[in-house]
Write a protein that holds these residues in place. Structure first.
Motif: not given
Ligand code: PMP
Length: 285
Positions: A22-25, A59-61, A94-95, A109-110
């Motif tokens: 979702h970083g890309l999308l 809200l990203l853990d 992340g995916a 994803t880190v």
């Protein structure tokens, strides 16, 4: 080059993430740009604090503790044998699936990349740069607080394109009320009558790590710094102007929207702060 992804190191050509990330999308994620000077990571704690604050507010853990992240960043610098350079630290949602819902993403994803950066050609540090005001504005804080260093940079990218169209390397961005917020990837400062001013963070400025360092340096030199609501008039009528950022460091601004600033060349306060910043960063002249 070895790139860190989720606890493993990959050769540059093998460093890949899912097309369903979702970083890309959706640009759903946060990031940091950090400098390495003389083998030391400059203000890593402050960068991690900003990263974790950005993540919290969306809200990203982040799936690792700050000490573990600190170690992962140091390991990436070491494995790449970097003495000078730039670190890009990215945490995405992340995916997941083809839909906005972050609940579909199993794990953030880190990614950590340690590489080179050169934002402006060296001569601009001596003679200063010209900038224009862009028509693309910073995001209002009731839409997405500009203090969040997120993967959504499109309006800044639009402003950068506008700068290029005007034959400049950078653009000043205003907030939705017309006050100055910052440049597309750097904070902005002005000097007037021996005093320094910079837009307050609630005017749409990112709480820059270099910005904080410059405010501290000015304080230790006994120079007054004001965080304020500034307009373009304040910039045009300043004695000096400069930008600050991790990649750019301190860059003198000598022309804004066709108006020469002060004497039209880098001023004494800008030069002094740039010199003090280099010392602070442990950089050789
Ligand atoms: N503003 C924006 C929009 C940025 O992306 C950055 C980082 N390049 C800055 C300001 C400067 O912040 P820092 O000094 O922490 O790099």
């Amino acid at each position: 080059m070895k790139v860190y992804i989720d606890g493993e190191f990959y050769d540059r050509s093998e460093a890949r993430i899912s097309v369903f990330d979702h970083g890309l999308l959706y640009g759903d994620g946060v990031f940091e740009g950090i400098r390495i000077y003389g083998g030391k990571i400059f203000r890593l704690r402050e960068h991690l604090d900003r990263l974790y604050d950005s993540a919290k507010s969306i809200l990203l853990d982040i799936p690792m503790s700050k000490p573990d992240m600190e170690k992962a960043v140091s390991d990436t610098v070491q494995i790449n044998e970097r003495n000078e350079g730039y670190i890009r630290l990215i945490v995405t949602r992340g995916a997941g699936e083809l839909g906005l819902d972050p609940g579909q993403c199993a794990r953030p994803t880190v990614i950590i990349i340690a590489g080179d950066i050169q934002l402006y050609p060296p001569e601009y540090y001596d003679k200063g740069i010209a900038v224009v005001t862009a028509s693309s504005r910073r995001m209002p804080s009731d839409s997405l607080d500009p203090r969040i260093k997120s993967l959504n940079y499109l309006n800044n990218v639009m402003a950068k394109i506008e700068a290029g169209q005007a034959g400049c390397l950078e653009a000043v961005m205003l907030n939705h009320e017309g006050y100055v917020s910052e440049c597309t990837a750097d904070n902005i400062f002005l000097v007037r009558s021996g005093k320094i001013a910079t837009p307050a963070v609630n005017c749409g400025a990112l709480g820059g790590i270099t910005r904080s360092a410059v405010i501290e340096l000015a304080g230790s030199l006994g120079i007054e710094v004001r965080e304020a609501q500034l307009t373009r008039y304040d910039l045009y009528t300043a004695d000096e102007c400069f930008m600050t950022g991790t990649g750019a460091e301190i860059v003198p601004v000598v022309k804004i929207d066709g108006r020469g600033i002060g004497e039209g060349q880098p001023g004494p306060m800008t030069k002094r702060l740039a010199e003090e910043f280099r010392k602070l960063a442990g950089r050789q002249q």
